[in-house]
Scaffold this motif. Structure first.
Motif, PDB file in Angstrom:
ATOM      1  N   VAL A  38     108.872   5.013  27.761  1.00 52.06           N
ATOM      2  CA  VAL A  38     107.807   4.173  27.195  1.00 52.06           C
ATOM      3  C   VAL A  38     108.542   3.136  26.342  1.00 52.06           C
ATOM      4  CG1 VAL A  38     106.049   4.019  25.296  1.00 52.06           C
ATOM      5  CG2 VAL A  38     105.939   5.826  27.491  1.00 52.06           C
ATOM      6  N   LEU A  39     108.337   1.900  25.986  1.00 52.31           N
ATOM      7  CA  LEU A  39     109.050   0.981  25.105  1.00 52.31           C
ATOM      8  C   LEU A  39     108.162   0.728  24.027  1.00 52.31           C
ATOM      9  CD1 LEU A  39     110.675  -1.365  27.978  1.00 52.31           C
ATOM     10  CD2 LEU A  39     111.784   0.262  26.534  1.00 52.31           C
ATOM     11  N   SER A  40     108.479   0.687  23.024  1.00 57.62           N
ATOM     12  CA  SER A  40     107.542   0.633  21.766  1.00 57.62           C
ATOM     13  C   SER A  40     107.475  -1.064  21.627  1.00 57.62           C
ATOM     14  CB  SER A  40     108.002   1.091  20.462  1.00 57.62           C
ATOM     15  OG  SER A  40     109.256   0.323  20.069  1.00 57.62           O
ATOM     16  N   ARG A  41     106.640  -1.418  20.732  1.00 56.58           N
ATOM     17  CA  ARG A  41     106.484  -3.031  20.357  1.00 56.58           C
ATOM     18  C   ARG A  41     107.543  -3.553  19.477  1.00 56.58           C
ATOM     19  NH1 ARG A  41     100.773  -4.175  20.912  1.00 56.58           N
ATOM     20  NH2 ARG A  41     101.318  -6.311  19.595  1.00 56.58           N
ATOM     21  N   SER A  42     108.256  -2.588  19.078  1.00 52.32           N
ATOM     22  CA  SER A  42     109.459  -3.249  18.437  1.00 52.32           C
ATOM     23  C   SER A  42     110.712  -3.305  19.270  1.00 52.32           C
ATOM     24  CB  SER A  42     109.697  -2.266  17.079  1.00 52.32           C
ATOM     25  OG  SER A  42     109.888  -0.891  17.507  1.00 52.32           O
ATOM     26  N   GLU A  43     110.512  -2.679  20.421  1.00 51.96           N
ATOM     27  CA  GLU A  43     111.695  -2.476  21.184  1.00 51.96           C
ATOM     28  C   GLU A  43     111.865  -3.842  22.262  1.00 51.96           C
ATOM     29  OE1 GLU A  43     113.541   1.645  22.708  1.00 51.96           O
ATOM     30  OE2 GLU A  43     111.242   1.774  22.505  1.00 51.96           O
ATOM     31  N   ALA A  44     110.669  -3.909  22.909  1.00 50.07           N
ATOM     32  CA  ALA A  44     110.557  -5.092  23.662  1.00 50.07           C
ATOM     33  C   ALA A  44     109.281  -5.752  24.042  1.00 50.07           C
ATOM     34  CB  ALA A  44     110.848  -4.289  25.200  1.00 50.07           C
ATOM     35  N   VAL A  67     105.210  -4.414  24.064  1.00 54.17           N
ATOM     36  CA  VAL A  67     103.939  -5.189  23.439  1.00 54.17           C
ATOM     37  C   VAL A  67     102.869  -5.136  24.355  1.00 54.17           C
ATOM     38  CG1 VAL A  67     103.165  -7.448  22.473  1.00 54.17           C
ATOM     39  CG2 VAL A  67     105.351  -6.477  21.890  1.00 54.17           C
ATOM     40  N   MET A  68     103.229  -5.802  25.649  1.00 56.01           N
ATOM     41  CA  MET A  68     102.262  -5.940  26.652  1.00 56.01           C
ATOM     42  C   MET A  68     101.563  -4.724  27.080  1.00 56.01           C
ATOM     43  SD  MET A  68     103.065  -7.458  30.683  1.00 56.01           S
ATOM     44  CE  MET A  68     104.350  -6.100  30.968  1.00 56.01           C
ATOM     45  N   ILE A  69     102.431  -3.495  27.294  1.00 54.79           N
ATOM     46  CA  ILE A  69     101.683  -2.537  27.677  1.00 54.79           C
ATOM     47  C   ILE A  69     100.956  -1.875  26.782  1.00 54.79           C
ATOM     48  CG2 ILE A  69     102.361   0.045  28.597  1.00 54.79           C
ATOM     49  CD1 ILE A  69     104.506  -0.864  30.160  1.00 54.79           C
TER      50      ILE A  69
END
Ligand code: FAD
Length: 624
Positions: free
Chosen positions: A400-406, A410-412
């Motif tokens: 899982v990618l966080s909003r602060s990573e990618a 943000v999209m997911i």
């Protein structure tokens, strides 16, 4: 015959190819089933990749060893860095593609995948046992089993095309819709709804009067999308610029009741940020004209894509309004524009891994989740592919990618928390941490994580390790050495002579000199690898802001553990919508982080709640 795969992917569009390639890279025996293998990697609409926000997604896909960036580098015919006059954080790489070259680049990348088989077929049914996916059934009755399934059916699920009053079942012009699967999915009680999108008519190249048009050139030095591409070798072309006229608007207004959208034949909402020409004319009545880019569809193609005039008006009206546009007076339409309405599943029914909440090991990615665009689809396909492979490999972690990573994160996050009441497309403005999430540093943000989860091939791993070592060496040097302002001034670097010494990092961050200039004064910098000059200059410029943003993120994460008192009255939280209050009342979360994870509870709602807790409640204790 009992055929079994680890992962099956339905659909060879932009989500599907990333999904199956990711699962295959992670060692899973993978099957891609798609209606027509000659359409793998097909660009349904605009032959272009990237743009603002979308270009960031492509770089992130590349940082995790996806296909899209490599394919566009092999097929891009007009590379342009958008927003070049603004800071690197909001610059977006974009390139027009040679449609056929793009498809063949994707096909050849897919063919290199050792664990991947491609099958031409239409999936009509799903096999589910005890709420867990176990396989698919093709429309010809063939049963194929799997541990995990990823559905990426794009605009095909219950797809219906509209051209004026004409309408017929189809997923994309000339291709069959996916009807049986649509019925199956509706039968499973997934929250299915309808969205629509549209495409413009295509024009014959030699019927356009190019001589009178303003032309737009590609960048002189095209910047590749992929971190692994050294140089773009595809010839670069120009595209033409024109605009709608007063007459165009008049023709559209007079015939608006014939548009499929305006006559009420289509119920699904269309992409707000990519409106049809009839939408533009009717909604922005004060605008005298709308710009159109005339983009050739390939190096040897006789087809031109007029970007900006998608439509669902009847063929006769399309003929009339096209001819009212400067340069298109004698234009020949090769393919009429159309709108397509299709089923999508509310992405609030998904987990962050893109696995459905109701059926285990079933993943959804791409347009089926309410997004629009190749890049958005590809980003989701990649994440679904990784998570499906993790399941099959019995790794219990999710990717899982966080909003602060990618931007992908943000999209997911947006999709699974807010859903997609209208087609979702990426913009830089959707990201809170834009200075951190730049398109130049996606590899620094993501490649190590990709290596850890096993989705990055050895070739990229080696290249990244080498690059990151060079970056570290460079940053050490820049912090270590200082230059005196006298020396700088006498070398025409604009500093006041005040006898002070400045670190090379500071000089770069002030943007007053480049590494090449400084190397002439201070030859010790020669050991910095030339390939990373630009990266180091950008990193230096952003360092202070990035540190600040990382601190904000850290504080945010700490505050996420803030306890929410059990007797709190959520009605007092200023600015919270009724929907957010209802969500909180229903679950009464104990911590802010629990609230943040609630389906439908948006990041801005978290922010409001966080502020309220900070201001109004004394003795807030952090959970240990
Ligand atoms: P797709 O690229 O649509 O791929 C779906 C794949 O699934 C296809 O290969 C299909 O054959 C396969 N498939 C479907 N059902 C089955 C089945 N039952 N069995 C086996 N295979 C199956 N995007 C924009 O950003 N801007 C636009 O203006 C825009 N306009 C568009 C206009 C039109 C007319 C269309 C069709 C699309 C438009 N798009 C636009 C959207 C863009 O094409 C999609 O967002 C993108 O292609 C989605 O990728 P995907 O992988 O989800 O699906």
């Amino acid at each position: 015959m009992n055929i079994k795969y680890d992962v099956i992917v339905i659909g060879g569009g932009h989500a599907g190819v990333e999904a199956c390639a990711a699962a295959s890279r992670m060692g899973c025996k993978t099957l891609l089933i798609t209606i027509d293998i000659n359409k793998i990697g097909e660009m349904s609409c605009n032959p272009a990749i990237g743009g603002l926000g979308k270009g960031h997604l492509v770089r992130e896909i590349d940082a995790l060893d996806g296909l899209m960036a490599k394919a566009i580098d092999l097929s891009g015919i007009q590379f342009r860095m958008l927003n070049l006059s603004k800071g690197p954080a909001v610059q977006g790489p974009r390139s027009q593609a040679d449609r056929e070259l793009y498809k063949s680049a994707i096909k050849s990348l897919i063919n290199k995948e050792k664990n991947l088989t491609v099958l031409s077929g239409i999936v009509g049914d799903l096999q589910i046992k005890n709420n867990k996916i176990s396989g698919v059934i093709l429309e010809d009755g063939t049963k194929i089993y799997c541990n995990a399934l990823i559905i990426t059916t794009g605009t095909f699920l219950g797809g219906k095309i509209f051209i004026g009053k004409e309408s017929f079942s189809s997923g994309r012009i000339g291709e069959k819709a996916s009807i049986t699967l649509s019925k199956k999915i509706r039968g499973l009680k997934f929250p299915v709804n309808r969205l629509k999108t549209g495409t413009p008519p295509r024009i014959q190249m030699d019927s356009i009067n190019w001589k009178i048009l303003e032309m737009q050139e590609a960048d002189k030095l095209p910047v590749p999308f992929s971190y692994l591409t050294d140089k773009i070798t595809v010839p670069q072309i120009k595209c033409g610029l024109t605009k709608t006229s007063h007459l165009t608007h008049k023709i559209i207004e007079e015939n608006i009741n014939l548009s499929a959208v305006y006559s009420g034949s289509i119920s699904g909402l269309g992409p707000r940020y990519c409106p049809s020409i009839e939408d533009k004319v009717m909604r922005f009545k004060d605008k005298e004209s709308h710009q159109i880019f005339l983009e050739p569809e390939g190096l040897n193609s006789n087809v031109v894509y007029p970007n900006g005039i998608s439509t669902s008006l009847p063929k006769r009206v399309q003929e009339m309004y096209i001819k009212s546009i400067t340069g298109l007076e004698k234009a020949k339409i090769l393919q009429y524009g159309y709108a397509v309405e299709y089923d999508y599943i509310d992405p609030k029914s998904l987990q962050y891994s893109l696995e459905t909440k109701d059926v285990k090991n079933l993943f959804l990615a791409g347009q089926i989740n309410g997004t629009t665009g190749y890049e958005e689809a590809a980003g989701q396909g990649l994440i679904a592919g990784i998570n499906a492979a993790l399941k099959c490999n019995q790794v219990h972690n999710e990717f899982v990618l966080s909003r602060s990573e990618a931007y992908i994160g943000v999209m997911i996050d947006d999709l699974v928390t807010k859903g997609a009441p209208e087609p979702y497309r990426m913009f830089t403005s959707r990201a809170e941490y834009r200075l951190l999430l730049r398109s130049d540093n996606a590899d620094q943000r993501l490649t190590n994580k990709g290596i850890k989860f096993g989705v990055v091939s050895n070739l990229r791993k080696k290249a990244w390790i080498e690059k990151s070592k060079n970056i570290q060496i460079a940053h050490k040097l820049l912090n270590k050495f200082e230059l005196n302002t006298h020396l700088l001034k006498s070398n025409n670097i604009p500093y006041k002579k005040n006898g002070k010494s400045l670190s090379i990092k500071k000089i770069l961050s002030d943007g007053k000199a480049s590494i090449s200039q400084l190397t002439k004064i201070f030859p010790e910098l020669k050991i910095i690898n030339k390939k990373i000059y630009k990266q180091i200059e950008i990193d230096s410029k952003y360092e202070v802001y990035v540190k600040r943003q990382k601190m904000d993120i850290k504080n945010y994460l700490i505050e996420q553990n803030t306890k929410i008192p059990s007797d709190i009255n959520f009605n007092y939280v200023t600015g919270l919508s009724n929907e957010s209050i209802e969500i909180l009342e229903k679950t009464r979360p104990i911590t802010l982080s629990q609230a943040a994870r609630l389906p439908g509870f948006t990041p801005s709602a978290v922010f409001l709640l966080q502020n309220y807790l900070k201001k109004n409640l004394k003795n807030i204790s952090a959970c240990k």
